[in-house]
Design a protein around this motif. Structure first.
Motif, PDB file in Angstrom:
ATOM      1  N   CYS A  33      42.545  44.922  50.972  1.00  0.00           N
ATOM      2  CA  CYS A  33      41.791  45.470  49.902  1.00  0.00           C
ATOM      3  C   CYS A  33      42.638  46.031  48.998  1.00  0.00           C
ATOM      4  O   CYS A  33      43.919  46.094  48.995  1.00  0.00           O
ATOM      5  CB  CYS A  33      41.359  46.961  50.238  1.00  0.00           C
ATOM      6  SG  CYS A  33      40.259  46.812  52.130  1.00  0.00           S
ATOM      7  N   GLY A  34      41.874  45.676  47.720  1.00  0.00           N
ATOM      8  CA  GLY A  34      42.580  46.207  46.512  1.00  0.00           C
ATOM      9  C   GLY A  34      43.922  45.356  46.147  1.00  0.00           C
ATOM     10  O   GLY A  34      43.947  44.258  45.962  1.00  0.00           O
ATOM     11  N   THR A  35      44.863  46.052  45.634  1.00  0.00           N
ATOM     12  CA  THR A  35      46.100  45.499  45.271  1.00  0.00           C
ATOM     13  C   THR A  35      46.731  44.806  46.459  1.00  0.00           C
ATOM     14  O   THR A  35      47.506  43.893  46.380  1.00  0.00           O
ATOM     15  CB  THR A  35      47.179  46.672  44.834  1.00  0.00           C
ATOM     16  OG1 THR A  35      46.775  47.305  43.427  1.00  0.00           O
ATOM     17  CG2 THR A  35      48.494  46.324  44.584  1.00  0.00           C
ATOM     18  N   SER A  36      46.514  45.471  47.535  1.00  0.00           N
ATOM     19  CA  SER A  36      47.125  44.684  48.589  1.00  0.00           C
ATOM     20  C   SER A  36      46.341  43.300  48.952  1.00  0.00           C
ATOM     21  O   SER A  36      47.152  42.251  49.153  1.00  0.00           O
ATOM     22  CB  SER A  36      46.912  45.487  50.237  1.00  0.00           C
ATOM     23  OG  SER A  36      47.786  46.619  50.100  1.00  0.00           O
TER      24      SER A  36
ATOM     25  N   SER B 140      48.678  46.377  54.021  1.00  0.00           N
ATOM     26  CA  SER B 140      48.252  47.829  53.696  1.00  0.00           C
ATOM     27  C   SER B 140      49.551  48.671  53.320  1.00  0.00           C
ATOM     28  O   SER B 140      50.421  48.889  54.256  1.00  0.00           O
ATOM     29  CB  SER B 140      47.323  48.268  54.734  1.00  0.00           C
ATOM     30  OG  SER B 140      47.139  49.599  54.426  1.00  0.00           O
ATOM     31  N   GLN B 141      49.431  49.255  52.220  1.00  0.00           N
ATOM     32  CA  GLN B 141      50.509  50.374  51.921  1.00  0.00           C
ATOM     33  C   GLN B 141      50.382  51.496  52.734  1.00  0.00           C
ATOM     34  O   GLN B 141      51.111  52.050  53.375  1.00  0.00           O
ATOM     35  CB  GLN B 141      50.476  50.909  50.396  1.00  0.00           C
ATOM     36  CG  GLN B 141      51.603  51.552  49.726  1.00  0.00           C
ATOM     37  CD  GLN B 141      51.354  53.092  50.303  1.00  0.00           C
ATOM     38  OE1 GLN B 141      52.360  53.673  50.608  1.00  0.00           O
ATOM     39  NE2 GLN B 141      50.251  53.863  50.362  1.00  0.00           N
ATOM     40  N   SER B 142      49.179  51.923  52.680  1.00  0.00           N
ATOM     41  CA  SER B 142      48.842  53.353  53.549  1.00  0.00           C
ATOM     42  C   SER B 142      49.188  52.910  55.146  1.00  0.00           C
ATOM     43  O   SER B 142      49.263  53.934  55.834  1.00  0.00           O
ATOM     44  CB  SER B 142      47.643  54.191  53.276  1.00  0.00           C
ATOM     45  OG  SER B 142      46.545  52.925  53.387  1.00  0.00           O
TER      46      SER B 142
ATOM     47  N   THR C 298      43.731  52.251  55.575  1.00  0.00           N
ATOM     48  CA  THR C 298      42.434  51.877  55.020  1.00  0.00           C
ATOM     49  C   THR C 298      41.440  51.457  56.204  1.00  0.00           C
ATOM     50  O   THR C 298      41.661  50.733  57.009  1.00  0.00           O
ATOM     51  CB  THR C 298      42.999  50.776  54.167  1.00  0.00           C
ATOM     52  OG1 THR C 298      43.786  51.067  53.331  1.00  0.00           O
ATOM     53  CG2 THR C 298      41.528  50.168  53.444  1.00  0.00           C
TER      54      THR C 298
ATOM     55  N   VAL D 220      48.586  57.003  42.770  1.00  0.00           N
ATOM     56  CA  VAL D 220      47.366  56.527  43.213  1.00  0.00           C
ATOM     57  C   VAL D 220      47.472  54.900  43.073  1.00  0.00           C
ATOM     58  O   VAL D 220      47.119  54.120  43.969  1.00  0.00           O
ATOM     59  CB  VAL D 220      46.146  57.066  42.650  1.00  0.00           C
ATOM     60  CG1 VAL D 220      44.803  56.439  43.080  1.00  0.00           C
ATOM     61  CG2 VAL D 220      46.215  58.352  43.373  1.00  0.00           C
ATOM     62  N   ALA D 221      47.733  54.324  41.855  1.00  0.00           N
ATOM     63  CA  ALA D 221      48.132  53.088  41.439  1.00  0.00           C
ATOM     64  C   ALA D 221      49.106  52.525  42.130  1.00  0.00           C
ATOM     65  O   ALA D 221      50.476  52.919  42.090  1.00  0.00           O
ATOM     66  CB  ALA D 221      47.983  52.763  40.043  1.00  0.00           C
ATOM     67  N   SER D 222      49.138  51.390  43.052  1.00  0.00           N
ATOM     68  CA  SER D 222      49.919  50.942  43.719  1.00  0.00           C
ATOM     69  C   SER D 222      50.812  49.979  43.018  1.00  0.00           C
ATOM     70  O   SER D 222      50.456  49.140  42.256  1.00  0.00           O
ATOM     71  CB  SER D 222      49.427  49.839  45.041  1.00  0.00           C
ATOM     72  OG  SER D 222      50.334  49.673  45.461  1.00  0.00           O
TER      73      SER D 222
ATOM     74  N   LEU E  25      43.514  44.963  37.355  1.00  0.00           N
ATOM     75  CA  LEU E  25      43.157  46.189  38.175  1.00  0.00           C
ATOM     76  C   LEU E  25      44.049  47.482  37.943  1.00  0.00           C
ATOM     77  O   LEU E  25      43.312  48.468  37.591  1.00  0.00           O
ATOM     78  CB  LEU E  25      43.383  45.818  39.539  1.00  0.00           C
ATOM     79  CG  LEU E  25      43.195  47.176  40.603  1.00  0.00           C
ATOM     80  CD1 LEU E  25      41.693  47.646  40.626  1.00  0.00           C
ATOM     81  CD2 LEU E  25      43.543  46.751  42.165  1.00  0.00           C
ATOM     82  N   LYS E  26      45.270  47.263  37.576  1.00  0.00           N
ATOM     83  CA  LYS E  26      46.107  48.410  37.186  1.00  0.00           C
ATOM     84  C   LYS E  26      45.554  48.985  35.816  1.00  0.00           C
ATOM     85  O   LYS E  26      45.363  50.240  35.404  1.00  0.00           O
ATOM     86  CB  LYS E  26      47.239  48.099  36.880  1.00  0.00           C
ATOM     87  CG  LYS E  26      48.378  47.627  38.005  1.00  0.00           C
ATOM     88  CD  LYS E  26      48.787  48.794  38.604  1.00  0.00           C
ATOM     89  CE  LYS E  26      47.896  49.012  39.966  1.00  0.00           C
ATOM     90  NZ  LYS E  26      47.840  48.533  41.208  1.00  0.00           N
TER      91      LYS E  26
ATOM     92  N   GLU F 179      41.934  50.787  36.202  1.00  0.00           N
ATOM     93  CA  GLU F 179      42.033  52.092  37.183  1.00  0.00           C
ATOM     94  C   GLU F 179      42.794  53.350  36.613  1.00  0.00           C
ATOM     95  O   GLU F 179      42.268  54.359  36.785  1.00  0.00           O
ATOM     96  CB  GLU F 179      42.582  51.769  38.777  1.00  0.00           C
ATOM     97  CG  GLU F 179      44.150  51.600  38.787  1.00  0.00           C
ATOM     98  CD  GLU F 179      44.745  51.358  40.050  1.00  0.00           C
ATOM     99  OE1 GLU F 179      43.929  51.893  41.107  1.00  0.00           O
ATOM    100  OE2 GLU F 179      45.300  50.320  40.545  1.00  0.00           O
TER     101      GLU F 179
ATOM    102  N   VAL G 270      42.039  55.061  51.617  1.00  0.00           N
ATOM    103  CA  VAL G 270      40.826  55.067  51.878  1.00  0.00           C
ATOM    104  C   VAL G 270      40.260  54.949  53.262  1.00  0.00           C
ATOM    105  O   VAL G 270      40.282  54.059  53.816  1.00  0.00           O
ATOM    106  CB  VAL G 270      40.337  54.094  50.991  1.00  0.00           C
ATOM    107  CG1 VAL G 270      38.898  53.835  50.872  1.00  0.00           C
ATOM    108  CG2 VAL G 270      40.697  54.160  49.456  1.00  0.00           C
TER     109      VAL G 270
HETATM  110  C1  F6R Z   1      45.140  50.030  43.536  1.00  0.00           C
HETATM  111  C2  F6R Z   1      45.277  50.544  44.937  1.00  0.00           C
HETATM  112  C3  F6R Z   1      44.383  50.137  45.766  1.00  0.00           C
HETATM  113  C4  F6R Z   1      44.982  49.851  47.117  1.00  0.00           C
HETATM  114  C5  F6R Z   1      43.611  49.716  48.169  1.00  0.00           C
HETATM  115  C6  F6R Z   1      44.204  49.331  49.594  1.00  0.00           C
HETATM  116  O1  F6R Z   1      46.366  50.348  42.623  1.00  0.00           O
HETATM  117  O2  F6R Z   1      46.187  51.426  45.115  1.00  0.00           O
HETATM  118  O3  F6R Z   1      43.403  49.072  45.366  1.00  0.00           O
HETATM  119  O4  F6R Z   1      45.742  48.729  47.186  1.00  0.00           O
HETATM  120  O5  F6R Z   1      43.013  50.741  48.255  1.00  0.00           O
HETATM  121  O6  F6R Z   1      45.254  50.462  50.212  1.00  0.00           O
HETATM  122  P1  F6R Z   1      46.168  50.036  51.025  1.00  0.00           P
HETATM  123  O7  F6R Z   1      47.123  49.017  50.759  1.00  0.00           O
HETATM  124  O8  F6R Z   1      46.789  51.399  51.491  1.00  0.00           O
HETATM  125  O9  F6R Z   1      45.593  49.366  52.299  1.00  0.00           O
END
Ligand code: F6R
Length: 612
Positions: free
Chosen positions: A304-307, A351-353, A356, A402-404, A488-489, A492, A609
């Motif tokens: 999702c998103g940046t990932s 996924s960073q976190s 998700t 929050v912004a990756s 996106l950066k 957001e 998220v």
């Molecule tokens: C944008 C951002 C989000 C995440 C997205 C997925 O800067 O941080 O778009 O990239 O919510 O999150 P992860 O990578 O944690 O699954």
């Protein structure tokens, strides 16, 4: 989404709650609250940030050595004091904090109302605490048993911590599809949504698994059992996290610190995994499944998103270098569209976190269908890391803004290593190109360092556009996803509307938007499509558009056409996104700062998220 922190021991719980909530604020900041047990229950809740809660708490009785705290990202019910956690049971005996969504809350609520329960908020969480109360009172149960029975009736996701005023020497915690970590101190316990509030007190942790309930007691015992009442042996792990990396270290915002950390985090991601001189790449996760991966029918990347943007760049990397067909999917769409997945597919989650919800669900579905599932995550011990068959950590360190930013370049670094490893094994690139790319990858951290030295110029250009209402980002090939990421950066964190497009697509619609008020950011450091990009810039200029171009050092052609040029060092094309994204991160950061925005906590967003 939502952060939970809890403490049980001999220390004063309130300062631990506040510090913990500040660390978790990236997960949501609509409201915050704490409950403290000190003979009676003190509950303080406030709309807004943790700071607002602290101000509100001044002068109140904040004593107590047992506490639970919450920072909210609103799902059910608007962000106000009434909907803030902790929520209290009708009889005033129980209080709980919750992260997740109780999907059948409406049915439960109606049934409880018929039994005489009265609700004071719009939240699903208040329904849950009333349900536990109802079961506890009806069947005369200890709190952990009442929680267990109640959770059997719940559909949805939860991480909860519960206090029972009548049973003051224990805390009960449970999780399903929302993370929860228990820190084991010398004579106390810390519970939180992730390890960041815990690391300063202890490095001994237990990650709770889905449908597990934990009971921690003042006598030092920790008991874990499942919702179906099977005892579990706690699996104690050692945290690998440095406290210093959770601080701002002199930067105004975490986002700026994290942008500047990238030379180091990229080097950390490569450390021990490659050697350009000796010409090898070793990735633990890939080594185990190397045959399956190199023979895969296709890779499906879910994110999702940046990932997801990192996934789009990976599509170029794997197809171009390793000749493996790739599909890149929004996890949220993929999971609901009955996709065709076979045992010959490799499904990669980015996924960073690692938490998700949509990415987790997509992976679970792929696992059921027999695909190999591989995770590329940043947070060690996160749910995705534990669900996947194999994987690699990004090693970017905690990303708080929050912004990756650094997680994105960390993902790209690992994806490049994976693509190169597979390309080498499959013989789809020449030895000399393999060596060239590896050598150049080692140069990337220093080249990013050079771009960062140019931050002042980028800040100046940002100042010229701080009043813009719209912006268009254009890129081609490897740099098309970078255009999406740049847009996106900007949107957001600065709330300026921005769109990313493949440069050649501009003619098929977006060109109609271009006028003298529309900044057009063109990523023009590709070597292969250079002339075509120059033509795209000419097309924008012919319509009085204002062009900011990201170009290679020494570019003399675009300098004379574009209004502003930002020079970045030359590199190999597959590695170019690692450099071209840096000025775009800085540009978004400075515009947002100049517009007075809180870049670390943009409105309506949360870092993790964990709800769909
Ligand atoms: C944008 C951002 C989000 C995440 C997205 C997925 O800067 O941080 O778009 O990239 O919510 O999150 P992860 O990578 O944690 O699954």
């Amino acid at each position: 989404m939502c952060g939970i922190v809890a403490y049980l021991g001999n220390k004063s719980a309130y300062p631990i709650m506040i510090k913990g909530l500040q660390r978790l604020e990236y997960r949501g900041y609509d409201s915050a609250g704490v409950a403290l047990l000190n003979g009676s229950l003190t509950i303080i809740r406030r709309k807004g940030k943790v700071k607002d809660l602290e101000d509100f708490a001044v002068g109140k009785n904040l004593s107590g050595t047992v506490g639970i705290g919450h920072t909210r990202w609103a799902t059910h019910g608007k962000p106000d004091d009434r909907n803030a956690h902790p929520h209290l049971s009708g009889n005033g005996r129980l209080t709980l904090v919750h992260n997740g969504i109780i999907e059948n809350y409406d049915t439960l609520k109606k049934a409880l109302e018929k039994l005489g329960h009265v609700f004071h908020s719009e939240t699903d969480t208040e329904v849950l605490v009333h349900l536990i109360e109802e079961i506890q009172t009806r069947d005369n149960l200890v709190i952990e048993e009442a929680v267990r029975v109640a959770l059997q009736k719940v559909v949805g996701a939860y991480a909860i911590v519960v206090i029972d005023k009548e049973d003051p020497d224990k805390l009960v915690a449970a999780r399903k599809a929302s993370p929860l970590v228990i820190g084991i101190g010398t004579d106390d316990f810390y519970i939180a949504s992730d390890a960041t509030p815990i690391v300063e007190y202890t490095k001994k942790v237990v990650y709770l698994n889905d449908e597990e309930i934990a009971v921690v007691k003042k006598d030092g015992s920790l008991q874990i059992f499942t919702i179906s009442n099977e005892m579990q042996k706690p699996h104690i792990q050692q945290l690998d996290m440095e406290l210093e990396r959770l601080e701002k270290e002199g930067f105004d915002y975490f986002m700026l610190k994290e942008i500047h950390e990238q030379p180091r985090t990229i080097a950390d991601g490569m450390r021990g995994r490659m050697n350009a001189e000796e010409g090898w790449i070793r990735l633990g996760g890939v080594a185990e499944y190397v045959n399956k991966m190199s023979k895969a029918q296709r890779f499906i990347i879910v994110a999702c998103g940046t990932s997801w943007h990192a996934g789009l760049i990976a599509e170029y990397l794997f197809e171009d270098l390793a000749r493996i067909p790739v599909e890149v999917e929004y996890a949220s769409e993929f999971r609901y569209r009955n996709p065709i997945i076979t045992e010959n597919d490799v499904v990669i989650a980015l996924s960073q976190s690692g938490e998700t919800a949509d990415t987790m669900a997509a992976l679970e579905m792929a696992k059921e269908k027999g695909a190999l599932i591989y995770g590329l995550v940043n947070v060690v011990g996160s749910s995705i890391a534990r669900l996947t068959d194999a994987g690699s950590y990004i090693h970017a360190g905690p990303e708080i803004g929050v912004a990756s930013t650094k997680a994105f370049t960390g993902q790209l670094t690992l994806l490049t290593l994976m693509a190169l490893k597979l390309a080498y094994l499959k013989g789809t690139i020449t030895n000399s190109y393999f060596h060239e790319l590896l050598t150049e990858l080692e140069n990337i951290p220093a080249k990013i360092g050079k771009i960062l030295q140019n931050a002042e110029q980028i800040e100046y250009i940002a100042g010229e556009f701080k009043g813009a209402s719209n912006a268009l980002y254009l890129g081609r090939g490897y740099n098309f996803p970078v255009a999406l990421e740049g847009a996106l950066k900007l949107k957001e964190i600065s709330y300026i509307h921005a769109e990313g497009y493949p440069a050649a697509e501009m003619k098929h619609g977006p060109i109609a938007l271009i006028d003298e008020n529309m900044p057009v950011i063109v990523i023009a450091n590709n070597k292969s499509a250079y002339e075509k990009i120059v033509s795209n810039i000419q097309e924008v200029k012919a319509r009085r558009g204002v062009v900011i171009a990201i170009v290679e050092e020494g570019d003399e052609v675009i300098k004379h056409i574009a209004d502003y040029t930002i020079e970045i060092p030359a590199t190999e094309e597959p590695l170019s996104p690692l450099l071209s994204v840096i000025p775009l991160q800085l540009f978004a950061y400075y515009i947002a700062i100049l517009r007075g925005c809180n870049v670390d906590q943009p409105r309506n967003l949360a870092k993790s998220v964990t709800v769909e």
